[in-house]
Design a protein around this motif. Structure first.
Motif, mmCIF file in Angstrom:
data_model
loop_
_atom_site.group_PDB
_atom_site.id
_atom_site.type_symbol
_atom_site.label_atom_id
_atom_site.label_comp_id
_atom_site.label_asym_id
_atom_site.label_seq_id
_atom_site.Cartn_x
_atom_site.Cartn_y
_atom_site.Cartn_z
ATOM 1 N N LYS A 135 0.832 -1.207 0.000
ATOM 2 C CA LYS A 135 0.000 0.000 0.000
ATOM 3 C C LYS A 135 0.861 1.249 0.000
ATOM 4 O O LYS A 135 0.620 2.192 -0.731
ATOM 5 N N ARG A 136 1.887 1.243 0.834
ATOM 6 C CA ARG A 136 2.733 2.427 0.954
ATOM 7 C C ARG A 136 3.544 2.668 -0.307
ATOM 8 O O ARG A 136 3.732 3.807 -0.717
ATOM 9 N N GLN A 137 4.020 1.602 -0.931
ATOM 10 C CA GLN A 137 4.756 1.780 -2.185
ATOM 11 C C GLN A 137 3.828 2.326 -3.267
ATOM 12 O O GLN A 137 4.232 3.161 -4.073
ATOM 13 N N MET A 138 2.601 1.879 -3.263
ATOM 14 C CA MET A 138 1.624 2.358 -4.238
ATOM 15 C C MET A 138 1.361 3.849 -4.011
ATOM 16 O O MET A 138 1.314 4.626 -4.959
ATOM 17 N N ARG A 139 1.197 4.239 -2.747
ATOM 18 C CA ARG A 139 0.968 5.657 -2.444
ATOM 19 C C ARG A 139 2.140 6.515 -2.907
ATOM 20 O O ARG A 139 1.949 7.580 -3.483
ATOM 21 N N HIS A 140 3.345 6.038 -2.654
ATOM 22 C CA HIS A 140 4.529 6.800 -3.056
ATOM 23 C C HIS A 140 4.595 6.919 -4.575
ATOM 24 O O HIS A 140 4.902 7.991 -5.105
#
Length: 154
Positions: free
Chosen positions: A88-93
């Motif tokens: 999720k965090r990689q996608m947000r970044h």
């Protein structure tokens, strides 16, 4: 991988020739709301009993050492959470959103205004802890001892 040689409706092997096989999760999803409510209540009752006895709330076999969980269940949960959150965090970044919550980021940063202020407050007193100061002094002694003679430490 073991090949299924049985003729069953709920085969646990992925290479089974039956097409109407469904997993434990799929069977639960197809149940009525009343059944799901009873299942949740039963699971909560079992967790509360294990917690009262001092056992792990997941496996209910080993004494709890990490909060309400045993070491193995704690590790398994951490691994699952890390795997789930990292994607999720990689996608947000990648989308240019706040790394933590997905809100629009502050200009020139990877985080939103809210998380930026949290990190500012944390950074304000970061070096004031006695252990941090002690570690910094020890590192400085080591650094000057090894690098006093020149570039190569001689």
């Amino acid at each position: 991988m073991k090949v299924c040689d049985m003729d069953c409706f709920n085969c646990k092997f992925p290479d089974c020739i039956k097409e109407d096989v469904y997993s434990e999760n799929a069977r639960y999803c197809n149940r009525s709301e009343e059944y799901k409510k009873k299942a949740r209540e039963y699971a909560k009752k079992k967790r509360d009993e294990a917690r009262a006895k001092g056992f792990c709330i997941i496996c209910r076999k080993v004494p709890a050492t990490h909060g309400a969980k045993c070491y193995e269940c704690y590790r398994r949960q951490k691994r699952y959470d890390r795997k789930k959150n990292t994607g999720k965090r990689q996608m947000r970044h990648a989308l240019g959103l706040c790394y933590f919550c997905g809100a629009p980021p502050k200009e020139g940063f990877r985080v939103c205004e809210k998380h930026y202020s949290i990190y500012q407050k944390a950074g304000a007193h970061m070096g004031s802890h006695p252990n941090t100061q002690k570690a910094r002094e020890e590192y400085n002694k080591w650094f000057w001892c090894h690098n006093a003679g020149g570039k190569n430490g001689k």
